[in-house]
Design a protein around this motif. Structure first.
Motif, PDB file in Angstrom:
ATOM      1  N   TYR A 194       0.859  -1.235  -0.105  1.00  0.00           N
ATOM      2  CA  TYR A 194      -0.046   0.059   0.055  1.00  0.00           C
ATOM      3  C   TYR A 194       0.857   1.212   0.078  1.00  0.00           C
ATOM      4  O   TYR A 194       1.623   1.567   0.785  1.00  0.00           O
ATOM      5  CB  TYR A 194      -0.636  -0.109   1.333  1.00  0.00           C
ATOM      6  CG  TYR A 194      -2.338  -0.693   1.269  1.00  0.00           C
ATOM      7  CD1 TYR A 194      -3.150  -0.559   0.339  1.00  0.00           C
ATOM      8  CD2 TYR A 194      -2.288  -2.070   1.956  1.00  0.00           C
ATOM      9  CE1 TYR A 194      -4.466  -1.552   0.409  1.00  0.00           C
ATOM     10  CE2 TYR A 194      -3.312  -2.783   1.844  1.00  0.00           C
ATOM     11  CZ  TYR A 194      -4.356  -2.614   1.102  1.00  0.00           C
ATOM     12  OH  TYR A 194      -5.425  -3.370   1.065  1.00  0.00           O
ATOM     13  N   GLU A 195       0.384   2.143  -0.798  1.00  0.00           N
ATOM     14  CA  GLU A 195       1.102   3.638  -0.856  1.00  0.00           C
ATOM     15  C   GLU A 195       0.246   4.421  -0.045  1.00  0.00           C
ATOM     16  O   GLU A 195      -0.857   4.158   0.195  1.00  0.00           O
ATOM     17  CB  GLU A 195       1.001   4.019  -2.170  1.00  0.00           C
ATOM     18  CG  GLU A 195       1.888   3.443  -3.346  1.00  0.00           C
ATOM     19  CD  GLU A 195       3.511   3.305  -2.936  1.00  0.00           C
ATOM     20  OE1 GLU A 195       3.730   4.250  -2.287  1.00  0.00           O
ATOM     21  OE2 GLU A 195       4.200   2.516  -3.477  1.00  0.00           O
ATOM     22  N   PRO A 196       0.712   5.470   0.289  1.00  0.00           N
ATOM     23  CA  PRO A 196       0.170   6.302   1.385  1.00  0.00           C
ATOM     24  C   PRO A 196      -1.064   6.944   0.691  1.00  0.00           C
ATOM     25  O   PRO A 196      -2.155   7.416   1.699  1.00  0.00           O
ATOM     26  CB  PRO A 196       1.369   7.559   1.625  1.00  0.00           C
ATOM     27  CG  PRO A 196       2.423   6.832   1.451  1.00  0.00           C
ATOM     28  CD  PRO A 196       2.224   5.954   0.486  1.00  0.00           C
ATOM     29  N   ASP A 197      -1.120   7.142  -0.353  1.00  0.00           N
ATOM     30  CA  ASP A 197      -2.492   7.883  -0.991  1.00  0.00           C
ATOM     31  C   ASP A 197      -3.229   6.825  -1.702  1.00  0.00           C
ATOM     32  O   ASP A 197      -4.319   7.193  -2.415  1.00  0.00           O
ATOM     33  CB  ASP A 197      -2.089   8.909  -2.124  1.00  0.00           C
ATOM     34  CG  ASP A 197      -1.343   8.646  -3.205  1.00  0.00           C
ATOM     35  OD1 ASP A 197      -0.844   6.973  -3.187  1.00  0.00           O
ATOM     36  OD2 ASP A 197      -0.808   8.999  -4.066  1.00  0.00           O
ATOM     37  N   ASP A 198      -3.131   5.477  -1.435  1.00  0.00           N
ATOM     38  CA  ASP A 198      -3.962   4.509  -1.921  1.00  0.00           C
ATOM     39  C   ASP A 198      -5.319   4.559  -1.113  1.00  0.00           C
ATOM     40  O   ASP A 198      -5.255   5.253   0.035  1.00  0.00           O
ATOM     41  CB  ASP A 198      -3.639   3.031  -1.841  1.00  0.00           C
ATOM     42  CG  ASP A 198      -2.554   2.499  -2.737  1.00  0.00           C
ATOM     43  OD1 ASP A 198      -2.567   3.264  -3.594  1.00  0.00           O
ATOM     44  OD2 ASP A 198      -1.692   1.654  -2.394  1.00  0.00           O
ATOM     45  N   GLU A 199      -6.480   4.338  -1.647  1.00  0.00           N
ATOM     46  CA  GLU A 199      -7.757   4.209  -1.005  1.00  0.00           C
ATOM     47  C   GLU A 199      -7.874   3.440   0.304  1.00  0.00           C
ATOM     48  O   GLU A 199      -7.438   2.350   0.249  1.00  0.00           O
ATOM     49  CB  GLU A 199      -8.802   3.721  -1.982  1.00  0.00           C
ATOM     50  CG  GLU A 199     -10.443   4.184  -1.647  1.00  0.00           C
ATOM     51  CD  GLU A 199     -11.285   3.556  -2.348  1.00  0.00           C
ATOM     52  OE1 GLU A 199     -12.533   3.923  -2.247  1.00  0.00           O
ATOM     53  OE2 GLU A 199     -10.998   3.367  -3.493  1.00  0.00           O
ATOM     54  N   THR A 200      -8.306   4.066   1.228  1.00  0.00           N
ATOM     55  CA  THR A 200      -8.602   3.455   2.708  1.00  0.00           C
ATOM     56  C   THR A 200      -9.959   2.761   2.582  1.00  0.00           C
ATOM     57  O   THR A 200     -10.815   2.951   1.786  1.00  0.00           O
ATOM     58  CB  THR A 200      -8.636   4.361   3.716  1.00  0.00           C
ATOM     59  OG1 THR A 200      -9.373   5.532   3.369  1.00  0.00           O
ATOM     60  CG2 THR A 200      -6.905   5.129   3.858  1.00  0.00           C
ATOM     61  N   GLY A 201      -9.983   1.912   3.770  1.00  0.00           N
ATOM     62  CA  GLY A 201     -11.407   1.022   3.706  1.00  0.00           C
ATOM     63  C   GLY A 201     -11.219   0.343   4.843  1.00  0.00           C
ATOM     64  O   GLY A 201     -11.589  -0.784   4.789  1.00  0.00           O
ATOM     65  N   PRO A 202     -11.127   0.817   6.155  1.00  0.00           N
ATOM     66  CA  PRO A 202     -11.071  -0.095   7.252  1.00  0.00           C
ATOM     67  C   PRO A 202     -12.378  -0.973   7.400  1.00  0.00           C
ATOM     68  O   PRO A 202     -13.271  -0.550   7.228  1.00  0.00           O
ATOM     69  CB  PRO A 202     -10.754   0.960   8.489  1.00  0.00           C
ATOM     70  CG  PRO A 202     -11.384   2.193   8.048  1.00  0.00           C
ATOM     71  CD  PRO A 202     -11.249   2.134   6.466  1.00  0.00           C
TER      72      PRO A 202
END
Length: 304
Positions: free
Chosen positions: A124-132
């Motif tokens: 994962y890169e820092p600007d990848d989409e999150t989705g906890p």
């Protein structure tokens, strides 16, 4: 001018390493209060603590920085204690960021791989989409957003699979189980980057030095882990090897065979490319770090 560091959550595994490293530096100044001494859910106490520390640092001709290591990290318990998790991970982070903004002090806020869905097939890169998918992950993500929206000079640093000589963690658990069981089953279908707290602390202090001199990277979200990846089973076998035990005593199993009340990410490797592109030093490979951890803190890692 040397950096002075305030570390809320300073009695945990990361806070303890930050305190140790800063104390070992000539002229270094650190205050690492535990939750009983500094409750980050108390906005007024936080503001007073940050103001007082900043004033003392500047009187000593030091540059103050805050590194937030305080968090609610009990992933399973958070599912039924969401209010407590939110107070620490989101509301407390917001209050600390506001205190740092008002005092003109840079803030480094430590976050987690759990802000991602855990279903990727590359780091994962820092600007990848999150989705906890957990309460813990959602509250940590809310804390990130509060910090970044606060107006403080702040950086969010995500990490993963942290272990060290202090507190409860995977390495110390495996060391205990190696003495209690002939065979240990560990899941082999969850992949991440084991990270030694001492190496993470060193990386955070490097960033803190830049932030204090107003040279911090433009990117405000970064990832910092030891490099490489392993499954929990591979990690456990490496721990057994460092203990001088037979790694084959660790048997692989699936997550379905080892059910948890809270879903764990199947893949949570964090890319360090943005960290290095910001001029920061890459952390060593995770297997080398584990060997270094046992060389430095073997007796503590073996104790439960």
């Amino acid at each position: 001018m040397t950096v002075a560091v305030l570390v809320p959550g300073g009695r945990g595994q990361l806070g303890s390493e930050l305190s140790r490293l800063v104390s070992a530096r000539p002229g270094g100044m650190v205050h690492a209060p535990g939750s009983a001494e500094l409750d980050i859910t108390d906005a007024e106490a936080l503001a007073d603590a940050v103001d007082s520390f900043a004033g003392s640092a500047r009187d000593a001709e030091l540059r103050p920085v805050v590194i937030n290591a305080a968090a609610y990290t009990a992933v399973d318990a958070a599912e039924t204690d969401a209010d407590s998790a939110r107070r620490l991970n989101a509301d407390g982070a917001a209050a600390l960021a506001e205190a740092c903004r008002d005092a003109g002090v840079p803030l480094l806020h430590v976050s987690t791989d759990y802000v991602f869905p855990g279903d990727a097939d590359r780091p994962y890169e820092p600007d990848d989409e999150t989705g906890p998918s957990t309460v813990y992950g959602r509250t940590k993500l809310d804390g990130e957003r509060a910090v970044l929206d606060s107006g403080a000079r702040a950086w969010v640093v995500r990490t993963a699979w942290v272990y060290g000589a202090h507190g409860r963690n995977f390495v110390r658990t495996m060391a205990r189980l190696s003495a209690e069981r002939d065979v240990v089953s560990v899941v082999d279908d969850q992949i991440g980057s084991p990270t030694w707290a001492a190496d993470l602390a060193g990386g955070l202090l490097e960033l803190a030095g830049l932030a204090a001199r107003r040279r911090g990277p433009e990117r405000r979200v970064l990832h910092c882990t030891n490099s490489g990846a392993a499954s929990w089973c591979e990690f456990a076998r490496a721990v057994f090897a460092e203990l001088g035990e037979d790694p084959d005593r660790v048997r692989p199993c699936t997550s379905a065979e080892f059910p948890s009340p809270t879903p764990r990410p199947a893949y949570s490797v964090l890319s360090g490319r943005a960290w290095q592109a910001s001029g920061l030093t890459a952390l060593r490979p995770w297997r080398d770090a584990l060997a270094a951890a046992f060389a430095a803190d073997g007796p503590k890692l073996r104790s439960s």
